[in-house]
Motif scaffolding. Structure first.
Motif, PDB file in Angstrom:
ATOM      1  N   ASP A 189      34.054  41.775  33.186  1.00 34.88           N
ATOM      2  CA  ASP A 189      33.631  41.083  31.987  1.00 34.88           C
ATOM      3  C   ASP A 189      34.212  41.297  30.935  1.00 34.88           C
ATOM      4  N   VAL A 190      34.603  42.470  30.452  1.00 34.54           N
ATOM      5  CA  VAL A 190      35.419  42.676  29.259  1.00 34.54           C
ATOM      6  C   VAL A 190      36.694  42.425  29.549  1.00 34.54           C
ATOM      7  N   ILE A 191      37.410  42.737  30.837  1.00 36.62           N
ATOM      8  CA  ILE A 191      38.916  42.348  31.081  1.00 36.62           C
ATOM      9  C   ILE A 191      39.008  41.071  31.023  1.00 36.62           C
ATOM     10  N   ALA A 192      38.222  40.167  31.674  1.00 34.60           N
ATOM     11  CA  ALA A 192      38.017  38.813  31.725  1.00 34.60           C
ATOM     12  C   ALA A 192      38.063  38.022  30.223  1.00 34.60           C
ATOM     13  N   ARG A 193      37.390  38.874  29.399  1.00 37.92           N
ATOM     14  CA  ARG A 193      37.417  38.112  28.047  1.00 37.92           C
ATOM     15  C   ARG A 193      38.502  38.387  27.317  1.00 37.92           C
ATOM     16  N   GLY A 194      39.034  39.675  27.703  1.00 38.62           N
ATOM     17  CA  GLY A 194      40.304  39.991  26.862  1.00 38.62           C
ATOM     18  C   GLY A 194      41.392  39.522  27.518  1.00 38.62           C
ATOM     19  N   THR A 195      41.619  38.283  28.580  1.00 38.09           N
ATOM     20  CA  THR A 195      42.804  37.761  29.163  1.00 38.09           C
ATOM     21  C   THR A 195      42.728  36.249  28.740  1.00 38.09           C
ATOM     22  N   PRO A 196      42.546  35.870  27.885  1.00 44.78           N
ATOM     23  CA  PRO A 196      42.424  34.094  27.610  1.00 44.78           C
ATOM     24  C   PRO A 196      44.010  33.873  27.768  1.00 44.78           C
ATOM     25  N   GLY A 197      43.938  32.777  28.434  1.00 47.32           N
ATOM     26  CA  GLY A 197      45.304  32.015  28.915  1.00 47.32           C
ATOM     27  C   GLY A 197      46.169  32.603  29.870  1.00 47.32           C
ATOM     28  N   PHE A 198      45.354  33.595  30.759  1.00 49.29           N
ATOM     29  CA  PHE A 198      45.984  34.233  31.958  1.00 49.29           C
ATOM     30  C   PHE A 198      45.732  33.331  33.068  1.00 49.29           C
ATOM     31  N   SER A 199      46.838  32.952  33.890  1.00 50.55           N
ATOM     32  CA  SER A 199      46.567  32.229  35.124  1.00 50.55           C
ATOM     33  C   SER A 199      46.425  33.298  36.385  1.00 50.55           C
TER      34      SER A 199
END
Length: 625
Positions: free
Chosen positions: A368-378
């Protein structure tokens, strides 16, 4: 995984894939051996060769029973005993011959030169060799240009066929995008049970256009549709239709749809369709591309020509829908437009889990932390993130991937590879620390700006430092207050240099470039200028190809320039004021950066909070006094 190409299923042997070289070499050896054996078996090869004088002596002695003489003087005969012989009759005057015989001169005649079978073969070889080479070159060119299955397959389609009997891609392999899956499920249902739609008179869309940024999984989604439906899947790139020869692209389109109809129900997937589906030039254009336009016209005709009941569905993908011709998007061709956006937080988490399958992940890793820290990633970016995290774990000699590996991989992708080996002068290092501290301090003090995540002064390429901000939520709408804070943050580095050193530097060039672009959009497109009002002056591409496409006058351009400059000056003045009010925090933060080179974003907020408590405590003491 892609199905293996049938052309690559060749057994390794000598010469590898070029098996035809082996067969040619064996054929040449067999022919040479046959010619040699034939030459040995020729009659007369064991006959005795006599000189002319010995031949005359044998005749006068009555030892010769028969002789045959050719016009060129060559003779062959047989002794009375049955032994064969050969000789040559000299072509000279009779008086001279009689004189030589009288003087008992040994006369030897040489027959006229005759070509041997080897010289004949060599002549034929040199005659036919240029034609063989030309034929081989033409064959290789036809394969290279048309990926043909023979000499005259230049115009064959280059689409790759993935049979339904091979390994299939399903919706389970596509993480997230539940809305997109629901939209394409109707296509799957039609290909599985078409009678259910026909009974009610419903017609499935002949084509669906998937639009989205690069790397969002449009190709994977199309293959999942084919896998779920269990039908053949033809995949082809739009650029593979266009060649230097006019008419080849149209012929390849015809061949592709002909093969798809023969295997119906089937799916035809055209990736990067904007390479052949761009708007046609029209009569007013100075430049046209006949081959591209003929290919597009043939595609339009094919999509119009087949019946929806035939079971052939066309899927296409592009990240530039604004370039497509209007005729391609009308009902009856690409009826549906499916948006495949960048994944949201929950979708990024699901995609990360898919790409981490088979990798040893340490317990305690918070996706969840990793996903929140990757905005704009495809999706492609997230796959790269998982791979970089695995490489980071190997680099650090770990047996499993930890949270720190994911953080390092994200920093490498977002901030770039930081190298502490670059030698900087002490004053340069201090200036970079002040610059990045200015960005971080203004971001932390602006209420609408994204929170600061990390600050570093380690160089990466041309960038000598970076300040990374981490959005708290996914934004789709940006208010004027957010944009104003963003401008102030972009100019915070330059403002810190002015406050600390009394002058700016060249290190703010990229910041000025981004801030100017943002301010220009605020004035020209977002209607956030009081002088211009709610008017859009965006440079909409009308397809004319003209460089003089500015949709406003020179006076309006002057107003735009004036408003852009005003916004930038106001943002810089605001940043300077914020940094001046918190100069002590700037000095402390820049000193920490010089010492540590990389500082977490929480340090900035701790320093601001400590300063606030100090100021509050001093104020309370003054009030008590």
């Amino acid at each position: 995984m892609d199905a293996p190409d049938s052309n690559d299923q060749r057994k390794p042997g000598f010469f590898g894939r070029h098996q035809w070289i082996r067969w040619v070499a064996l054929s040449v050896l067999l022919i040479a051996a046959g010619v040699y054996l034939f030459s040995i078996a020729l009659p007369g090869s064991s006959a005795e060769n006599l000189s002319y004088s010995k031949f005359i002596t044998a005749v006068e002695a009555g030892k010769v029973s028969e002789v045959s003489i050719s016009t060129d003087g060559a003779a062959a005969g047989k002794y009375v005993s049955g032994t064969l012989f050969t000789t040559a009759i000299p072509v000279i005057d009779e008086p001279l011959l009689e004189t030589l015989k009288a003087q008992k001169v040994d006369v030897t005649a040489v027959p006229a030169a005759t070509s041997s079978i080897w010289s004949t073969l060599a002549g034929w070889a040199f005659t036919l060799l240029p034609f063989v080479l030309l034929g081989w070159l033409w064959w290789r060119m036809s394969r290279a240009q048309g990926d043909a299955q023979g000499l005259f397959g230049f115009a064959r389609s280059k689409g790759k066929l993935f049979e339904s009997t091979g390994p299939r891609t399903t919706f389970a392999d596509v993480a997230g995008y539940e809305g997109v899956k629901a939209e394409v499920t109707e296509i799957v249902d039609f290909l599985r049970t078409p009678d259910r739609f026909r009974r009610l008179g419903a017609k499935i869309p002949r084509g669906a256009l998937m639009v989205g940024p690069p790397g969002t999984g449009k190709t994977l989604l199309a293959r999942a549709v084919a896998g779920e439906a269990g039908v053949p899947f033809f995949s082809v790139d739009g650029s593979s239709f266009v060649e230097m020869f006019v008419g080849v692209g149209a012929s390849r389109v015809r061949d592709l749809f002909k093969e798809a109809r023969s295997r119906a129900p089937a799916i035809v997937f055209i990736d990067e369709i904007d390479s052949i589906g761009q708007r046609r030039s029209g009569t007013t254009s100075f430049v046209s591309n006949d081959e591209r336009e003929q290919t597009l016209n043939q595609l339009l005709a094919e999509m119009d020509g087949f019946d929806a009941a035939s079971g052939v569905v066309v899927l296409a993908a592009t990240n530039r829908p604004d370039l497509l011709d209007a005729a391609l998007l009308r009902p009856g061709r690409f009826d549906r437009r499916i948006s495949v956006p960048l994944p949201m937080v929950s979708e990024r988490r699901a995609i990360l889990l898919v790409h981490c399958l088979g990798k040893p992940i340490e317990t305690g890793v918070d996706f969840d932390v990793i996903a929140r820290g990757t905005p704009g990633f495809s999706g492609a970016d997230l796959a790269n993130l998982a791979n970089e995290a695995a490489i980071e774990a190997v680099r650090n000699s770990r047996d499993s991937i930890t949270q720190a590996d994911f953080d390092a991989a994200r920093d490498r992708l977002v901030l770039g590879r930081r190298d502490n080996s670059t030698v900087l002068l002490p004053e340069e290092k201090e200036a970079i620390a002040v610059h990045e501290s200015g960005h971080a301090l203004v971001a932390a003090l602006c209420p609408r700006a994204d929170p600061v995540s990390k600050i570093t002064i380690l160089p990466a390429g041309e960038s000598l430092g970076a300040t990374h901000q981490l959005p708290e939520v996914e934004r789709h709408l940006y208010g004027q207050d957010y944009l104003a804070d963003d401008l102030a943050v972009r100019l915070g580095g330059r403002a810190a240099e002015i406050v600390a050193f009394g002058q700016g530097s060249s290190g703010a060039s990229n910041d000025l470039l981004g801030a100017t672009a943002l301010a220009t959009r605020m004035v020209r497109e977002f209607g956030l200028s009081p002088r211009l009002g709610p008017v859009s002056y965006s440079r909409a591409d009308n397809g004319s190809g003209s460089v003089f496409d500015r949709p406003y006058s020179d006076e309006t351009q002057a107003t735009v320039d004036s408003e852009v400059a005003r916004l930038l000056r106001e943002a810089e003045a605001r940043a300077i004021q914020l940094i001046t009010d918190h100069r002590r925090v700037l000095d402390l933060l820049s000193s920490l950066l010089v010492e540590r080179e990389t500082v977490d974003g929480s340090v900035v907020y701790d320093l601001i909070a400590a300063e606030s408590s100090t100021v509050t405590g001093a104020g309370d003491q003054r009030r008590r006094a």
